[in-house]
Write an enzyme that holds these catalytic residues in place. Sequence first.
Site, PDB file in Angstrom:
ATOM      1  N   ASP A  89      33.376  32.331  21.090  1.00  0.00           N
ATOM      2  CA  ASP A  89      33.420  30.872  21.262  1.00  0.00           C
ATOM      3  C   ASP A  89      32.512  30.378  22.396  1.00  0.00           C
ATOM      4  O   ASP A  89      32.195  29.193  22.460  1.00  0.00           O
ATOM      5  CB  ASP A  89      34.858  30.404  21.554  1.00  0.00           C
ATOM      6  CG  ASP A  89      35.836  30.822  20.471  1.00  0.00           C
ATOM      7  OD1 ASP A  89      35.377  31.127  19.349  1.00  0.00           O
ATOM      8  OD2 ASP A  89      37.048  30.859  20.743  1.00  0.00           O
ATOM      9  N   MET A 148      33.899  29.000  13.386  1.00  0.00           N
ATOM     10  CA  MET A 148      34.955  29.130  14.402  1.00  0.00           C
ATOM     11  C   MET A 148      34.562  28.435  15.710  1.00  0.00           C
ATOM     12  O   MET A 148      33.600  27.673  15.744  1.00  0.00           O
ATOM     13  CB  MET A 148      35.240  30.612  14.638  1.00  0.00           C
ATOM     14  CG  MET A 148      36.031  31.248  13.525  1.00  0.00           C
ATOM     15  SD  MET A 148      36.394  32.969  13.908  1.00  0.00           S
ATOM     16  CE  MET A 148      37.736  33.276  12.773  1.00  0.00           C
ATOM     17  N   GLY A 188      41.101  38.901  20.595  1.00  0.00           N
ATOM     18  CA  GLY A 188      40.464  39.081  19.293  1.00  0.00           C
ATOM     19  C   GLY A 188      39.116  39.757  19.468  1.00  0.00           C
ATOM     20  O   GLY A 188      38.478  39.600  20.515  1.00  0.00           O
ATOM     21  N   ARG A 209      23.473  19.827  -4.227  1.00  0.00           N
ATOM     22  CA  ARG A 209      24.835  19.703  -3.713  1.00  0.00           C
ATOM     23  C   ARG A 209      24.882  19.421  -2.227  1.00  0.00           C
ATOM     24  O   ARG A 209      23.924  19.640  -1.492  1.00  0.00           O
ATOM     25  CB  ARG A 209      25.591  21.031  -3.921  1.00  0.00           C
ATOM     26  CG  ARG A 209      26.122  21.184  -5.308  1.00  0.00           C
ATOM     27  CD  ARG A 209      26.920  22.472  -5.411  1.00  0.00           C
ATOM     28  NE  ARG A 209      27.323  22.660  -6.793  1.00  0.00           N
ATOM     29  CZ  ARG A 209      27.768  23.789  -7.290  1.00  0.00           C
ATOM     30  NH1 ARG A 209      27.854  24.862  -6.526  1.00  0.00           N
ATOM     31  NH2 ARG A 209      28.132  23.863  -8.553  1.00  0.00           N
TER      32      ARG A 209
HETATM   33  O1  F6P Z   1      38.561  32.929  20.055  1.00  0.00           O
HETATM   34  C1  F6P Z   1      37.867  33.615  19.046  1.00  0.00           C
HETATM   35  C2  F6P Z   1      38.340  33.188  17.689  1.00  0.00           C
HETATM   36  O2  F6P Z   1      37.601  33.873  16.708  1.00  0.00           O
HETATM   37  C3  F6P Z   1      38.302  31.681  17.458  1.00  0.00           C
HETATM   38  O3  F6P Z   1      37.003  31.224  17.189  1.00  0.00           O
HETATM   39  C4  F6P Z   1      39.293  31.542  16.336  1.00  0.00           C
HETATM   40  O4  F6P Z   1      39.843  30.256  16.290  1.00  0.00           O
HETATM   41  C5  F6P Z   1      40.343  32.541  16.710  1.00  0.00           C
HETATM   42  O5  F6P Z   1      39.713  33.516  17.502  1.00  0.00           O
HETATM   43  C6  F6P Z   1      41.024  33.209  15.538  1.00  0.00           C
HETATM   44  O6  F6P Z   1      41.997  34.066  16.023  1.00  0.00           O
HETATM   45  P1  F6P Z   1      42.829  35.079  15.135  1.00  0.00           P
HETATM   46  O7  F6P Z   1      42.130  36.412  15.213  1.00  0.00           O
HETATM   47  O8  F6P Z   1      44.139  35.150  15.814  1.00  0.00           O
HETATM   48  O9  F6P Z   1      42.888  34.546  13.746  1.00  0.00           O
END
Ligand code: F6P
Length: 379
Positions: free
Chosen positions: A144, A186, A15, A179
Amino acid sequence: MNKKIKKIAILTGGGDCSGLNAVIRAVVKTAILKYGYEVTGFIGGYHGLYTNNYWEMDMKSVSGIFHQGGTILKMSNRDNLFNYRMVDEDGNVRYEDVSDVAIENLKKHDIDALVIIGGDGTLTSARDFARKGVNVIGIPKTIDNDVPSTEITFGYRTALDHIMESLDALHTTAYSHNRIMILEVMGRHAGWLALEGGIAGSADVILIPEIAYDIEKVSNHLIARFNRGSHFSILCVSEGAVPKGGEVTVKAVDKQKPDSERLGGIGDVVAEQLRQHVKPVTGQDIRNTTLGYIQRGGVTNTFDRVLSTKYGAHAVDMIAGGKFGRMVTINDDKMCSVPIKEVVGTGETGETSRGGARRVDPNGDLVNTAKDIGISFGD
Ligand code: F6P
């Protein structure tokens, strides 16, 4: 300098995150300017290596891309060439090892070394290509920040900036409407983004996967805050946060990806729990915002531009030094490297690479500092 190297290749897998283009730029510039190598870019990650979709890169190819998020080489997080999904005319699906096709393509181009930029899935294939004799250098990539053996990955700090700015923005609505505002961020099964982003964005509660939360403790913390006269609250919740005795919240399952579970939805779960526990006492409305892919995009920040440059330049130095089968790392601000198999596992005992992810220490300095200033983790 290793005299045998003339041509190198580069690809980006998994990603995206901010800083990828800055790494590509550093690899291309160092290769051409310092070592006189030619550089081929494979487009679309391993898929491009398999289909021989490539780009002969020069200094112009990387001009003007330094600050841009994403990758000019494109990428994919579902093309494992060692277990590649094929569909025949009748729609039947089978999985094949097509890695030899990729190796043939490298030979066709006379590629002496391959720089692979990616997360654990991409690096696992990098390890397997190294085993088949390809001169591979890995560069870790993820917002991450959970890759073992290296203290920080590029893209992480830019993602933190997005989280901090979002929390700042949520404060205004939280304050104006009295609120409770939740921001789901993520990070998969590591809480770095929620923890550091939450501290920087002045969250009152931070929920991370490494510390199971008790909703009653979270609620009591928010009610006490309300009773002290602070009529709004902010929560920063990691997508991988888990309630005590409960499970991680999975949004979707995609079997074609190495990480088949797509996490997400915990922000709404916590919002609903607080509607039951806190709203009857304080009367506050509760809203969740899921930040999502904004964290992976945008202009690369100062720190990540420099970090990406260090990662990219060092990868090419490693090629020149013949240090193959290794991943670039940074420790104590010094560039070094470790064998890729040390990061993703050998794959021989059936262990998963995520099992080795670098996670937050629940008793570490960062968590303790947050607790010192009154942030609750719901534990
Ligand atoms: O590992 C990077 C990340 O952005 C994570 O934080 C998230 O859970 C995941 O990739 C999302 O992946 P995708 O692009 O497959 O939705």
